[in-house]
Design a protein around this motif. Structure first.
Motif, PDB file in Angstrom:
ATOM      1  N   GLU A  55       0.828  -1.212   0.000  1.00 43.57           N
ATOM      2  CA  GLU A  55       0.000   0.000   0.000  1.00 43.57           C
ATOM      3  C   GLU A  55       0.861   1.261   0.000  1.00 43.57           C
ATOM      4  O   GLU A  55       0.501   2.260  -0.620  1.00 43.57           O
ATOM      5  N   TYR A  56       1.995   1.204   0.706  1.00 44.48           N
ATOM      6  CA  TYR A  56       2.871   2.381   0.740  1.00 44.48           C
ATOM      7  C   TYR A  56       3.295   2.758  -0.671  1.00 44.48           C
ATOM      8  O   TYR A  56       3.284   3.922  -1.059  1.00 44.48           O
ATOM      9  N   ARG A  57       3.689   1.708  -1.423  1.00 41.22           N
ATOM     10  CA  ARG A  57       4.129   1.949  -2.783  1.00 41.22           C
ATOM     11  C   ARG A  57       2.970   2.460  -3.628  1.00 41.22           C
ATOM     12  O   ARG A  57       3.111   3.401  -4.398  1.00 41.22           O
ATOM     13  N   ASP A  58       1.773   1.839  -3.419  1.00 40.27           N
ATOM     14  CA  ASP A  58       0.643   2.148  -4.286  1.00 40.27           C
ATOM     15  C   ASP A  58       0.116   3.565  -4.099  1.00 40.27           C
ATOM     16  O   ASP A  58      -0.431   4.145  -5.038  1.00 40.27           O
ATOM     17  N   ILE A  59       0.252   4.126  -2.901  1.00 41.71           N
ATOM     18  CA  ILE A  59      -0.210   5.502  -2.695  1.00 41.71           C
ATOM     19  C   ILE A  59       0.408   6.401  -3.758  1.00 41.71           C
ATOM     20  O   ILE A  59      -0.265   7.210  -4.374  1.00 41.71           O
ATOM     21  N   LEU A  60       1.716   6.254  -3.949  1.00 40.84           N
ATOM     22  CA  LEU A  60       2.401   7.130  -4.904  1.00 40.84           C
ATOM     23  C   LEU A  60       2.365   6.564  -6.317  1.00 40.84           C
ATOM     24  O   LEU A  60       2.213   7.308  -7.272  1.00 40.84           O
ATOM     25  N   ALA A  61       2.489   5.231  -6.427  1.00 37.49           N
ATOM     26  CA  ALA A  61       2.521   4.638  -7.768  1.00 37.49           C
ATOM     27  C   ALA A  61       1.227   4.929  -8.514  1.00 37.49           C
ATOM     28  O   ALA A  61       1.247   5.179  -9.723  1.00 37.49           O
ATOM     29  N   SER A  62       0.086   4.946  -7.795  1.00 33.44           N
ATOM     30  CA  SER A  62      -1.183   5.176  -8.478  1.00 33.44           C
ATOM     31  C   SER A  62      -1.293   6.602  -9.014  1.00 33.44           C
ATOM     32  O   SER A  62      -2.170   6.912  -9.812  1.00 33.44           O
ATOM     33  N   LEU A  63      -0.404   7.473  -8.552  1.00 29.79           N
ATOM     34  CA  LEU A  63      -0.408   8.849  -9.069  1.00 29.79           C
ATOM     35  C   LEU A  63       0.610   9.017 -10.185  1.00 29.79           C
ATOM     36  O   LEU A  63       0.816  10.112 -10.699  1.00 29.79           O
TER      37      LEU A  63
END
Ligand SMILES: Nc1ncnc2c1ncn2[C@@H]1O[C@H](COP(=O)(O)OP(=O)(O)O)[C@@H](O)[C@H]1O
Ligand SMILES: [Mg+2]
Lengths: 253, 266
Positions: A147-155
């Motif tokens: 989730e940590y990665r996805d917060i930024l990756a999704s942007l």
């Protein structure tokens, strides 16, 4: 409140010294069995210039070895933490290397680079202390919740941005934990080399001369000097940790 | 005809596992009109989180297409905001700095002051006024989820994806957050997809409930929710709501393979 922070450990030290003195006195131990604190001061004073000079040698070599260990350890940890393949490839190698008793590596290095006292000592300090750093950084990075990665990756953030803004700061507490272990290890490495190498310098060498000339108070004085230096460096790391990873500390409840 | 803002056309996706490919999504259809809010329910492990990752562009489908606001999704886009069941917070930042994180990635023409005002406004909207300078570790689970919601919408995403955001909260906190969601929806113009396994939550928050079949997931059933606009918890206890919940419960049983599919033909 802060004077207590200093006074408590100092009081503990004094009490410790007192019981040491008492133990030696009660048992009537001669110097060659166990020197007492009151014998140490004359030894320090007699060799004060050597202590300063050799102490400095030991100190800067240890710090240099540590700096190398941090650079290489973080680099290796990053490679292993971010790439599964590299982790599978490097881990057994590192574990195997770490399992080799460093006392056996010391003579090899000493023979490999004869007379290069500084380099040899730094090398051993480095070799003995980079492992915990590499492991902790790699574990810190590889156990990052997705989730940590996805917060930024999704942007649409780049891998580097994710590393810089999240993975790196998140790993800092583990890194400092390992660095505290590495500080102690690096001292062991430095002294191993200094004791073994002929015509050396540094506190390890002073210890060795004490042994050769049967000057037991000197040997104990060296040990105390090493302990003090270890404490100093340890608390330097603690201070740096407070600045960069103080957030990880739980508020007292 | 009104163009859907989120349009998922027959996506298929399989994970490569040690025991061969695992088909997770198989020809899934879903479209959400502009400003709409759809809830997606389905058996655990059927592929709901996979669906959210496809919408967000974090993964590419093996087959089929995802369209957001008329553009084919080929990678992550800043018009998307996400919140997860685990409201991960960067512990070394304050709540305000956490909420402002997306604004450091997405290019906006807002000034520093405007960004801060926007974040503070959202925090007040979800009831976290006065907590902006606290550390995440000082907040309860429900408060962290509120902050995580603010972070998901701070950059004014057109699409909001919520993957079971309230699942780990206790029942009372969850109902509070449902109310908060309505307050947020009234002010922010996003189009949303909410993954949930709580059927009451689904009809309380959404305009349309989509039931997915068991793995591999396909669209099994779509129900238009009879409630409109902002709602009150009491609306969940009317006969109409009870009927809707019964139908959904039955559909879930079919999806789980616990009831024969023939009965579903309506
Ligand atoms: N990265 C992955 N690799 C392999 N299998 C996965 C991966 N992610 C999820 N799965 C599997 O795919 C299925 C669907 O997962 P997910 O989309 O998370 O389900 P849901 O969110 O509906 O519970 C599960 O059986 C899960 O074990
Ligand atoms: Mg899921």
């Amino acid at each position: 409140m802060s004077w207590k922070k200093v006074a408590v450990p100092v009081a503990a030290l004094i009490i410790f010294g007192f019981f040491w003195e008492l133990l030696v006195w009660v048992n009537g131990w001669p110097n060659y069995k166990m020197a007492s604190p009151s014998d140490l001061w004359p030894a320090f004073w007699k060799f004060r210039w050597l202590f300063l000079e050799y102490g400095w040698d030991t100190f800067w070599r240890t710090v240099a070895g540590l700096v190398l260990a941090v650079l290489c350890g973080v680099f290796l940890g990053m490679i292993m933490g971010l790439s599964r393949i590299m982790r599978d490839a490097l881990y057994p190698l590192l574990v195997g290397f770490n399992a080799i008793p460093k006392a056996t590596v010391v003579p090899i290095i000493a023979l490999l680079f004869v007379g290069q006292h500084d380099m040899n000592t730094i090398l051993i300090a480095f070799l003995i202390s980079f492992f915990p750093i590499a492991v902790s950084v790699s574990i810190g990075l590889s156990t990052l919740e997705p989730e940590y990665r996805d917060i930024l990756a999704s942007l649409g953030a780049s891998r580097f941005t994710i590393f810089w803004k999240i993975a790196l700061p998140k790993t800092l507490p583990e890194f400092f934990g390992a660095l505290k272990v590495a500080v102690t290890l690096a001292f062991i490495g430095t002294n191993l080399m200094e004791i073994v190498e002929p015509h050396g310098r540094g506190l390890g060498h002073l210890f060795d001369s004490g042994k050769i000339s049967a000057d037991y108070p000197l040997m104990f004085a060296v040990l105390i000097a090493l302990a003090l230096m270890g404490i100093l460096l340890y608390y330097v790391v603690v201070a740096i940790e407070k600045v960069f990873a103080g957030w990880a500390e739980r508020a007292p409840t | 005809m009104h163009r859907p803002l989120i349009d998922i056309k027959g996506v298929r996706h399989a994970y490569q596992t040690q025991s061969g490919p695992l088909q997770v999504l198989d020809g899934l259809q879903l479209s959400v009109p502009d400003g709409g809010f759809s809830a997606v329910v389905g058996p655990s492990g059927c592929g709901k989180s996979t669906l959210t990752r496809l919408i967000a562009g974090l993964m590419k489908p093996d087959d089929g297409e995802v369209w957001l606001n008329g553009d084919l999704v080929t990678g992550p886009k800043s018009i998307v905001g996400m919140a997860f069941q685990n409201p991960v917070m960067l512990e070394w930042r304050t709540i305000l700095q956490n909420v402002m994180l997306p604004l450091e990635i997405v290019s906006t023409n807002m000034s520093k002051r405007e960004k801060e005002d926007r974040a503070l406004h959202l925090l007040a909207l979800v009831g976290l006024e006065g907590f902006e300078d606290k550390r995440p570790s000082e907040l309860s689970g429900g408060m962290r989820q509120r902050a995580s919601l603010c972070r998901a919408i701070v950059h004014k995403p057109e699409v909001l994806i919520l993957d079971e955001p309230f699942a780990a909260l206790d029942a009372f906190t969850r109902e509070d957050l449902w109310q908060t969601m309505h307050a947020v929806k009234a002010e922010e113009p996003f189009t949303g997809v909410l993954i949930t396994h709580d059927l009451r939550e689904a009809i309380f928050l959404s305009d349309e409930v989509v039931v997915l079949s068991g793995r591999p997931a396909r669209t099994q059933y779509v129900m238009e929710v009879h409630l409109k606009g902002p709602r009150d918890i009491e609306h969940l206890y009317t006969p109409k709501s009870a009927d809707a919940l019964n139908i959904l419960r039955h559909q879930i049983q079919i999806a789980q393979g616990r009831a024969p599919a023939e009965e579903a033909a309506q």
